[in-house]
Write an enzyme that holds these catalytic residues in place. Structure first.
Site, PDB file in Angstrom:
ATOM      1  N   HIS A 223       0.848  -1.201   0.000  1.00  0.00           N
ATOM      2  CA  HIS A 223       0.000   0.000   0.000  1.00  0.00           C
ATOM      3  C   HIS A 223       0.879   1.245   0.000  1.00  0.00           C
ATOM      4  O   HIS A 223       0.677   2.158  -0.797  1.00  0.00           O
ATOM      5  CB  HIS A 223      -0.924   0.000   1.216  1.00  0.00           C
ATOM      6  CG  HIS A 223      -1.530   1.343   1.532  1.00  0.00           C
ATOM      7  ND1 HIS A 223      -2.461   1.942   0.705  1.00  0.00           N
ATOM      8  CD2 HIS A 223      -1.311   2.213   2.549  1.00  0.00           C
ATOM      9  CE1 HIS A 223      -2.789   3.129   1.220  1.00  0.00           C
ATOM     10  NE2 HIS A 223      -2.095   3.316   2.340  1.00  0.00           N
TER      11      HIS A 223
ATOM     12  N   SER B 159      13.528   6.078 -13.223  1.00  0.00           N
ATOM     13  CA  SER B 159      12.471   6.865 -13.853  1.00  0.00           C
ATOM     14  C   SER B 159      12.429   8.283 -13.275  1.00  0.00           C
ATOM     15  O   SER B 159      12.372   9.272 -14.013  1.00  0.00           O
ATOM     16  CB  SER B 159      11.130   6.158 -13.645  1.00  0.00           C
ATOM     17  OG  SER B 159      10.071   7.020 -13.938  1.00  0.00           O
ATOM     18  N   SER B 160      12.506   8.368 -11.932  1.00  0.00           N
ATOM     19  CA  SER B 160      12.432   9.677 -11.281  1.00  0.00           C
ATOM     20  C   SER B 160      13.620  10.554 -11.646  1.00  0.00           C
ATOM     21  O   SER B 160      13.477  11.753 -11.883  1.00  0.00           O
ATOM     22  CB  SER B 160      12.408   9.522  -9.762  1.00  0.00           C
ATOM     23  OG  SER B 160      11.257   8.863  -9.365  1.00  0.00           O
TER      24      SER B 160
ATOM     25  N   HIS C 267      13.160  11.453   4.282  1.00  0.00           N
ATOM     26  CA  HIS C 267      12.567  12.735   4.639  1.00  0.00           C
ATOM     27  C   HIS C 267      12.471  13.707   3.459  1.00  0.00           C
ATOM     28  O   HIS C 267      11.403  14.269   3.229  1.00  0.00           O
ATOM     29  CB  HIS C 267      13.204  13.407   5.853  1.00  0.00           C
ATOM     30  CG  HIS C 267      12.350  14.555   6.271  1.00  0.00           C
ATOM     31  ND1 HIS C 267      11.227  14.415   7.051  1.00  0.00           N
ATOM     32  CD2 HIS C 267      12.373  15.842   5.892  1.00  0.00           C
ATOM     33  CE1 HIS C 267      10.614  15.573   7.147  1.00  0.00           C
ATOM     34  NE2 HIS C 267      11.292  16.461   6.460  1.00  0.00           N
TER      35      HIS C 267
ATOM     36  N   GLU D 230      12.025  12.900   0.566  1.00  0.00           N
ATOM     37  CA  GLU D 230      10.924  12.336  -0.219  1.00  0.00           C
ATOM     38  C   GLU D 230       9.575  12.966   0.157  1.00  0.00           C
ATOM     39  O   GLU D 230       8.725  13.200  -0.690  1.00  0.00           O
ATOM     40  CB  GLU D 230      10.880  10.815  -0.025  1.00  0.00           C
ATOM     41  CG  GLU D 230       9.664  10.109  -0.594  1.00  0.00           C
ATOM     42  CD  GLU D 230       9.577  10.149  -2.114  1.00  0.00           C
ATOM     43  OE1 GLU D 230      10.621  10.303  -2.761  1.00  0.00           O
ATOM     44  OE2 GLU D 230       8.457  10.027  -2.629  1.00  0.00           O
TER      45      GLU D 230
ATOM     46  N   HIS E 121      14.761  12.424  12.915  1.00  0.00           N
ATOM     47  CA  HIS E 121      13.539  12.534  13.717  1.00  0.00           C
ATOM     48  C   HIS E 121      12.658  11.288  13.548  1.00  0.00           C
ATOM     49  O   HIS E 121      11.678  11.141  14.254  1.00  0.00           O
ATOM     50  CB  HIS E 121      12.761  13.829  13.430  1.00  0.00           C
ATOM     51  CG  HIS E 121      12.280  13.978  12.017  1.00  0.00           C
ATOM     52  ND1 HIS E 121      12.077  15.202  11.442  1.00  0.00           N
ATOM     53  CD2 HIS E 121      11.945  13.076  11.072  1.00  0.00           C
ATOM     54  CE1 HIS E 121      11.644  15.042  10.204  1.00  0.00           C
ATOM     55  NE2 HIS E 121      11.557  13.761   9.963  1.00  0.00           N
TER      56      HIS E 121
ATOM     57  N   THR F 233       7.444  26.904   6.028  1.00  0.00           N
ATOM     58  CA  THR F 233       6.104  26.385   5.738  1.00  0.00           C
ATOM     59  C   THR F 233       5.052  27.388   6.192  1.00  0.00           C
ATOM     60  O   THR F 233       4.047  27.612   5.503  1.00  0.00           O
ATOM     61  CB  THR F 233       5.883  25.028   6.429  1.00  0.00           C
ATOM     62  OG1 THR F 233       6.987  24.176   6.121  1.00  0.00           O
ATOM     63  CG2 THR F 233       4.608  24.371   5.949  1.00  0.00           C
TER      64      THR F 233
ATOM     65  N   LYS G 288       4.599  30.087   3.700  1.00  0.00           N
ATOM     66  CA  LYS G 288       3.752  29.705   2.569  1.00  0.00           C
ATOM     67  C   LYS G 288       2.278  29.779   2.937  1.00  0.00           C
ATOM     68  O   LYS G 288       1.471  30.320   2.183  1.00  0.00           O
ATOM     69  CB  LYS G 288       4.114  28.292   2.094  1.00  0.00           C
ATOM     70  CG  LYS G 288       5.552  28.182   1.620  1.00  0.00           C
ATOM     71  CD  LYS G 288       5.894  26.801   1.124  1.00  0.00           C
ATOM     72  CE  LYS G 288       5.280  26.554  -0.223  1.00  0.00           C
ATOM     73  NZ  LYS G 288       5.826  27.426  -1.265  1.00  0.00           N
TER      74      LYS G 288
ATOM     75  N   ARG H 299       0.863   0.614  15.385  1.00  0.00           N
ATOM     76  CA  ARG H 299       0.650   0.507  13.938  1.00  0.00           C
ATOM     77  C   ARG H 299       1.196  -0.823  13.455  1.00  0.00           C
ATOM     78  O   ARG H 299       1.932  -1.517  14.176  1.00  0.00           O
ATOM     79  CB  ARG H 299       1.339   1.667  13.214  1.00  0.00           C
ATOM     80  CG  ARG H 299       2.821   1.687  13.410  1.00  0.00           C
ATOM     81  CD  ARG H 299       3.483   2.936  12.845  1.00  0.00           C
ATOM     82  NE  ARG H 299       3.543   2.938  11.398  1.00  0.00           N
ATOM     83  CZ  ARG H 299       4.408   3.681  10.680  1.00  0.00           C
ATOM     84  NH1 ARG H 299       5.279   4.476  11.288  1.00  0.00           N
ATOM     85  NH2 ARG H 299       4.398   3.653   9.380  1.00  0.00           N
TER      86      ARG H 299
HETATM   87 CU   CU1 Z   1      10.862  13.133   8.239  1.00  0.00          CU
END
Ligand code: CU1
Length: 531
Positions: free
Chosen positions: A79, A171-172, A255, A257, A304, A330, A333, A452
């Site tokens: 997933h 590809s990326s 991260h 990513e 982290h 952030t 923004k 999880r």
């Molecule tokens: Cu992170």
């Protein structure tokens, strides 16, 4: 391609362009390739979504009802990999293919044939991931983080995952090279970097993030591969290696990513909010610097994810504060988006609704990220559903909502027809309600200590899990409405004009491709729209 071998042969021999399936296999047209990326992404979104529903079905009540724990673990892994690499990233690459040449006035992407290759690697790589479910031992059951020592012990499904990740990385990287070259070399006269639409800026910076981080992931999985088959012990303590080393390498990719996914999403939002506010984007330059700052800082916060691995206290403190620093650009923004709407001539068509949904819910995901950045808190919440809730607010409310905002926004440009606005709004509200029903309650489950990646749970978690599962099925089914809306828009209906969103747009998508010479000599004119 008419290649002329015979000397003196008439050079005017002409081949018809390939048609049918061959058109799509051989195309070098950025619009065709963009469309293929978007369709592929949506198919993978449904595949990855179906896997999520397997997970949620199992978690509807305590005990084991639907799948074996082993298959549950495989679903957890696939997933995530399919949603990240097969659905979300290709969606924004699809936007980049479609829109970057149009927005900068280029005739196509710089390396049009490599562009074709970048795309066609994707179905193969994703196919390997899906195929890995059917080999002896099944798919990797490690989670998408592929941590050793478990990932060294897994069966050949892990090898398929590793090979798939290598291909996805190729590809990326090719896509990133293409985007950087296109933006740096193929802008129309007058289109300086600081005049580019914000979507181009986010992709320019994202492309550098891809080039810097994908090879690190490739290195990590290659070391895993040689540990598995060639006798190395990078991650094996018995041979002098260290399994925690893998976590460092993985998250040095992992991260950034997050921002490879988030920055293009920010780019889409930065196009849609001005259009529906009939005002230019507030604080253009600060927006560019904020994107760049986020990109740079994203390389220095990776541990982290590793507070409980025994890194020194000073290290924990450093990574905590470095992570909190990202909240500053952030915040710039978010402030700019809100300031863009301030005193604007607002209207609330579907793209704007998804953008506002993004703004509220992504910010919430940012706040729960701040909570998790605090070392002492994260040690309690690590590996609980709080983390799941947090990153689904980032990934779904962040990336998926903005992908929908972009899709509805540009759909008239792509198809030539208006989509059904009423159905679009229904799609938005169903998505908003079911998304929160699925994921908001997971904050409570995490705070109460539900782990999880475990298919069973203690009785006291039952009610919230039932709510979450019902929400997930609602969320899944309502995405089929989007498919219907797109198919309906493609068939025809009300023709889209060049000023679909009431003309405040200037540069956005009203530029024909290839752009007329000197289109960008003067800055865009913002006319103010309807009042
Ligand atoms: Cu992170």
């Amino acid at each position: 391609m008419a290649h002329d071998h015979a000397i003196g042969h008439d050079d005017h021999e002409h081949h018809a362009p390939p048609s049918g399936i061959m058109r799509w296999i051989t195309t070098t047209n950025h619009k065709d390739i963009g469309s293929m990326y978007l369709w592929f992404s949506f198919i993978m979104f449904l595949v990855g979504g179906a896997m999520a529903l397997v997970i949620r079905a199992e978690l509807f009540q305590p005990g084991l009802q639907v799948v074996s724990p082993d298959f549950f673990n495989q679903m957890i892994t696939l997933h995530a990999l399919i949603m990240v690499f097969g659905a979300i990233m290709p969606a924004f690459v699809g936007f980049s293919n479609w829109m970057i040449p149009l927005q900068i006035g280029a005739s196509d992407m710089a390396f049009a044939r490599m562009n074709n290759w970048s795309f066609w690697i994707l179905p193969v790589a994703s196919g390997l991931l899906v195929l890995s479910m059917f080999v002896p031992g099944g798919a990797a059951g490690t989670g998408w983080t592929l941590y050793p020592p478990l990932s060294i012990q897994m069966g050949m499904g892990m090898d398929l995952a590793i090979f798939g990740i290598h291909l996805l990385g190729m590809s990326s990287i090719m896509g990133a090279i293409n985007i950087i070259t296109t933006i740096l070399n193929m802008r129309a006269p007058g289109m300086t970097l600081m005049k580019m639409p914000m979507f181009c800026w986010t992709w320019l910076i994202t492309a550098f993030l891809l080039i810097a981080s994908m090879p690190v992931l490739a290195g990590a999985v290659t070391m895993l591969l040689t540990d598995r088959h060639f006798g190395t012990t990078f991650f094996n303590a018995a041979g002098g290696g260290d399994p925690v080393l893998f976590q460092h390498i993985f998250w040095f990719f992992g991260h950034p990513e997050v921002y490879i996914i988030a920055l293009p999403a920010f780019g889409v939002i930065s196009q849609v909010i001005p259009a529906f506010s009939r005002k230019p984007l507030f604080g253009y330059a600060s927006m560019v610097y904020a994107i760049a700052a986020i990109a740079v800082i994203s390389f220095f916060v990776w541990a982290h994810h590793m507070y409980i691995t025994g890194i020194p206290l000073t290290g924990q403190l450093y990574f905590m504060y470095a992570t909190m620093v990202i909240a500053i650009p952030t915040g710039v923004k978010v402030f700019n988006w809100v300031a863009t709407m301030w005193k604007g001539s607002l209207s609330f068509e579907t793209p704007m609704l998804f953008s506002l949904g993004f703004l509220f819910l992504f910010t919430l995901g940012g706040f729960s990220g701040l909570v998790l950045s605090i070392t002492a808190v994260d040690i309690l919440l690590q590996e609980t559903y709080y983390v799941i809730a947090h990153f689904h607010y980032v990934m779904v409310a962040g990336a998926v909502f903005s992908a929908y905002a972009g899709a509805y926004y540009w759909l008239p440009k792509w198809t030539g027809y208006m989509y059904d606005e009423f159905l679009g709004k229904v799609h938005f509200w169903l998505t908003l309600i079911f998304f929160n029903m699925t994921f908001f309650v997971q904050h409570f489950l995490g705070l109460a200590g539900m782990p999880r990646r475990v298919p069973d749970y203690a009785l006291q978690f039952t009610e919230f899990n039932m709510i979450s599962t019902i929400g997930a099925f609602g969320l899944g089914i309502s995405q089929l409405l989007f498919l219907y809306i797109v198919l309906k828009a493609r068939k025809g209906g009300v023709k889209a004009t060049t000023q679909v969103w009431d003309g405040a747009e200037g540069l956005e998508w009203t530029v024909p491709s290839p752009a007329p010479y000197h289109t960008f000599e003067t800055p865009p004119v913002f006319e103010g729209g309807k009042h």
